[in-house]
Scaffold this motif. Structure first.
Motif, PDB file in Angstrom:
ATOM      1  N   PRO A   1       0.821  -1.227   0.000  1.00  0.00           N
ATOM      2  CA  PRO A   1       0.000   0.000   0.000  1.00  0.00           C
ATOM      3  C   PRO A   1       0.850   1.272   0.000  1.00  0.00           C
ATOM      4  O   PRO A   1       0.448   2.290  -0.561  1.00  0.00           O
ATOM      5  N   GLU A   2       2.048   1.184   0.604  1.00  0.00           N
ATOM      6  CA  GLU A   2       2.931   2.371   0.637  1.00  0.00           C
ATOM      7  C   GLU A   2       3.314   2.820  -0.765  1.00  0.00           C
ATOM      8  O   GLU A   2       3.762   3.935  -0.974  1.00  0.00           O
ATOM      9  N   GLN A   3       3.171   1.906  -1.739  1.00  0.00           N
ATOM     10  CA  GLN A   3       3.564   2.262  -3.118  1.00  0.00           C
ATOM     11  C   GLN A   3       2.471   3.027  -3.873  1.00  0.00           C
ATOM     12  O   GLN A   3       2.690   3.492  -4.980  1.00  0.00           O
ATOM     13  N   LEU A   4       1.279   3.116  -3.288  1.00  0.00           N
ATOM     14  CA  LEU A   4       0.161   3.758  -4.009  1.00  0.00           C
ATOM     15  C   LEU A   4      -0.307   5.032  -3.306  1.00  0.00           C
ATOM     16  O   LEU A   4      -0.585   5.032  -2.109  1.00  0.00           O
ATOM     17  N   THR A   5      -0.406   6.108  -4.074  1.00  0.00           N
ATOM     18  CA  THR A   5      -0.985   7.354  -3.561  1.00  0.00           C
ATOM     19  C   THR A   5      -2.214   7.707  -4.393  1.00  0.00           C
ATOM     20  O   THR A   5      -2.172   7.652  -5.628  1.00  0.00           O
ATOM     21  N   LEU A   6      -3.282   8.060  -3.702  1.00  0.00           N
ATOM     22  CA  LEU A   6      -4.501   8.480  -4.399  1.00  0.00           C
ATOM     23  C   LEU A   6      -4.559   9.996  -4.368  1.00  0.00           C
ATOM     24  O   LEU A   6      -4.424  10.608  -3.297  1.00  0.00           O
TER      25      LEU A   6
ATOM     26  N   ASP B   1     -13.826   9.736   6.940  1.00  0.00           N
ATOM     27  CA  ASP B   1     -13.763   8.341   7.394  1.00  0.00           C
ATOM     28  C   ASP B   1     -12.963   7.490   6.388  1.00  0.00           C
ATOM     29  O   ASP B   1     -12.066   6.732   6.771  1.00  0.00           O
ATOM     30  N   ILE B   2     -13.280   7.641   5.099  1.00  0.00           N
ATOM     31  CA  ILE B   2     -12.619   6.802   4.078  1.00  0.00           C
ATOM     32  C   ILE B   2     -11.128   7.161   3.959  1.00  0.00           C
ATOM     33  O   ILE B   2     -10.269   6.278   3.938  1.00  0.00           O
ATOM     34  N   LEU B   3     -10.834   8.448   3.919  1.00  0.00           N
ATOM     35  CA  LEU B   3      -9.417   8.848   3.806  1.00  0.00           C
ATOM     36  C   LEU B   3      -8.630   8.397   5.046  1.00  0.00           C
ATOM     37  O   LEU B   3      -7.485   7.946   4.931  1.00  0.00           O
ATOM     38  N   SER B   4      -9.252   8.478   6.214  1.00  0.00           N
ATOM     39  CA  SER B   4      -8.546   8.048   7.436  1.00  0.00           C
ATOM     40  C   SER B   4      -8.251   6.560   7.358  1.00  0.00           C
ATOM     41  O   SER B   4      -7.154   6.118   7.731  1.00  0.00           O
ATOM     42  N   ARG B   5      -9.217   5.763   6.865  1.00  0.00           N
ATOM     43  CA  ARG B   5      -8.974   4.324   6.779  1.00  0.00           C
ATOM     44  C   ARG B   5      -7.903   4.002   5.732  1.00  0.00           C
ATOM     45  O   ARG B   5      -7.098   3.098   5.909  1.00  0.00           O
ATOM     46  N   LEU B   6      -7.893   4.769   4.644  1.00  0.00           N
ATOM     47  CA  LEU B   6      -6.831   4.569   3.632  1.00  0.00           C
ATOM     48  C   LEU B   6      -5.465   4.847   4.249  1.00  0.00           C
ATOM     49  O   LEU B   6      -4.511   4.105   4.046  1.00  0.00           O
ATOM     50  N   ARG B   7      -5.388   5.932   5.042  1.00  0.00           N
ATOM     51  CA  ARG B   7      -4.107   6.281   5.670  1.00  0.00           C
ATOM     52  C   ARG B   7      -3.693   5.228   6.694  1.00  0.00           C
ATOM     53  O   ARG B   7      -2.521   4.877   6.790  1.00  0.00           O
ATOM     54  N   MET B   8      -4.689   4.700   7.440  1.00  0.00           N
ATOM     55  CA  MET B   8      -4.351   3.667   8.443  1.00  0.00           C
ATOM     56  C   MET B   8      -3.843   2.395   7.775  1.00  0.00           C
ATOM     57  O   MET B   8      -3.057   1.654   8.347  1.00  0.00           O
ATOM     58  N   LYS B   9      -4.283   2.160   6.543  1.00  0.00           N
ATOM     59  CA  LYS B   9      -3.799   0.987   5.799  1.00  0.00           C
ATOM     60  C   LYS B   9      -2.505   1.313   5.038  1.00  0.00           C
ATOM     61  O   LYS B   9      -2.075   0.550   4.178  1.00  0.00           O
ATOM     62  N   HIS B  10      -1.950   2.496   5.288  1.00  0.00           N
ATOM     63  CA  HIS B  10      -0.647   2.924   4.748  1.00  0.00           C
ATOM     64  C   HIS B  10      -0.663   3.335   3.282  1.00  0.00           C
ATOM     65  O   HIS B  10       0.382   3.358   2.633  1.00  0.00           O
ATOM     66  N   PHE B  11      -1.850   3.637   2.724  1.00  0.00           N
ATOM     67  CA  PHE B  11      -1.884   4.241   1.390  1.00  0.00           C
ATOM     68  C   PHE B  11      -1.519   5.717   1.537  1.00  0.00           C
ATOM     69  O   PHE B  11      -1.746   6.316   2.589  1.00  0.00           O
ATOM     70  N   GLY B  12      -0.977   6.304   0.473  1.00  0.00           N
ATOM     71  CA  GLY B  12      -0.762   7.741   0.463  1.00  0.00           C
ATOM     72  C   GLY B  12      -2.027   8.425  -0.053  1.00  0.00           C
ATOM     73  O   GLY B  12      -2.748   7.867  -0.882  1.00  0.00           O
TER      74      GLY B  12
END
Ligand code: C2E
Ligand code: MG
Ligand code: MG
Length: 286
Positions: free
Chosen positions: A151-156, A172-183
């Protein structure tokens, strides 16, 4: 003896001046309809180009990743750019399918390059109309796991957060994306669409300085002031900062001195086909 047609001449001058002033404001008739876009999807005329994104190093810049940019290979009009059809796709409910296509194509590409030993991060543009789907972070994670991409390799990248239908859902959605280590990046910052308040309330990992500011560097005091302010502010808020629209060596030098983390622009590299990308990067590496 007849008088010169003063009134006619003034009339026509006035008409000319009015036309010149109003033309940019007139809504251009769109070139494409929903049927055209649906046909393009059915006939697989959509594809993805990649623009390299550079990271500042102690003495210069190095390719760190790529941004996936959607293209429509039209049989009569040639290459059509997204600004001509993204709004249309949003209006007629096609944007989710197009985004899935870009995400999957980009992730397949990244996975292939990972296997070949080339680690590149991927950025994908996400229409703000899509940040309302509560299952999205989980589905995205499955998509990455299936390809062995971290997930660290992907930024939305998201723009126009000012027009969000439900900022609570988005948070809520952006926070969950960040907690899963997406950018998560706020795109096109510094234009009319995004405010400082929104930037501070949503959990962005990166802010991208709009290309109109990049283009004005380092020539105008306004551009220099804006770029420095966004870089400082982003860093104080714990974000990385990327400047778009870098079209000159002088702009790049300015950004390096100002402490900008990433840069993107035609001076560094234009969007290109995936087949050209590795050769391009290899040619730049000493
Ligand atoms: P963006 O995400 O801000 O992407 C950067 C745009 O700036 C790209 O235009 C790129 O070709 C252009 N650009 C890059 N460097 C320079 C430069 O040095 N000078 C100038 N003048 N322009 C530069 P493009 O590909 O036409 O895309 C336009 C916008 O369309 C993107 O802006 C993004 O908001 C949207 N877009 C592109 N692909 C997608 C997609 O898959 N989904 C969604 N929702 N939007 C997309
Ligand atoms: Mg973008
Ligand atoms: Mg942008």
């Amino acid at each position: 003896m007849s008088m010169p047609p003063v009134i006619d001449q003034q009339d026509s001058q006035l008409r000319g001046a009015l036309e010149a002033a109003l033309t940019p404001l007139m809504v251009q008739r769109p070139r494409f309809t929903e049927t055209d876009l649906r046909r393009a999807i059915d006939r697989a005329q959509l594809r993805v180009q990649y623009q390299p994104k550079y990271r500042a190093t102690h003495n210069g810049w190095a390719v760190a990743g790529i941004e996936a940019l959607l293209r429509w290979e039209h049989p009569e009009h040639g290459l059509v750019y997204p600004l001509e059809f993204i709004r249309l796709a949003e209006r007629c409910g096609l944007i989710a399918g197009l985004t899935d296509f870009v995400l999957q194509t980009g992730l397949d590409q990244i996975a292939e390059w990972n296997r070949a030993g080339h680690k590149l991060d991927l950025s994908v543009n996400l229409s703000s109309t899509l940040v309302t789907d509560a299952d999205f972070p989980e589905r995205l994670l499955d998509c990455l796991e299936a390809r062995g991409v971290a997930p660290e390799q992907l930024t939305l990248e998201i723009t126009e957060i000012a027009s969000l239908v439900d900022p609570g859902d988005t948070l809520d959605i952006l926070s969950r994306l960040r907690m899963k280590h997406f950018g998560v990046a706020l795109d096109d910052f510094g234009t009319g669409y995004s405010s400082l308040t929104q930037l501070s309330k949503l959990p962005f990992s990166e802010v991208k300085i709009d290309h109109s500011i990049g283009l004005s560097l380092p020539k105008t005091p306004f551009g220099r002031g804006m770029a420095r302010a966004i870089i400082d502010m982003g860093h104080h808020m714990g974000m990385k900062v990327c400047c778009e629209g870098v079209e000159s060596a002088a702009a790049l030098e300015f950004l390096h001195q100002a402490g900008c983390d990433f840069a993107q622009g035609f001076y560094l590299a234009r969007p290109m086909e995936p087949e050209a990308l590795l050769d391009f990067i290899a040619a730049q590496t000493p």
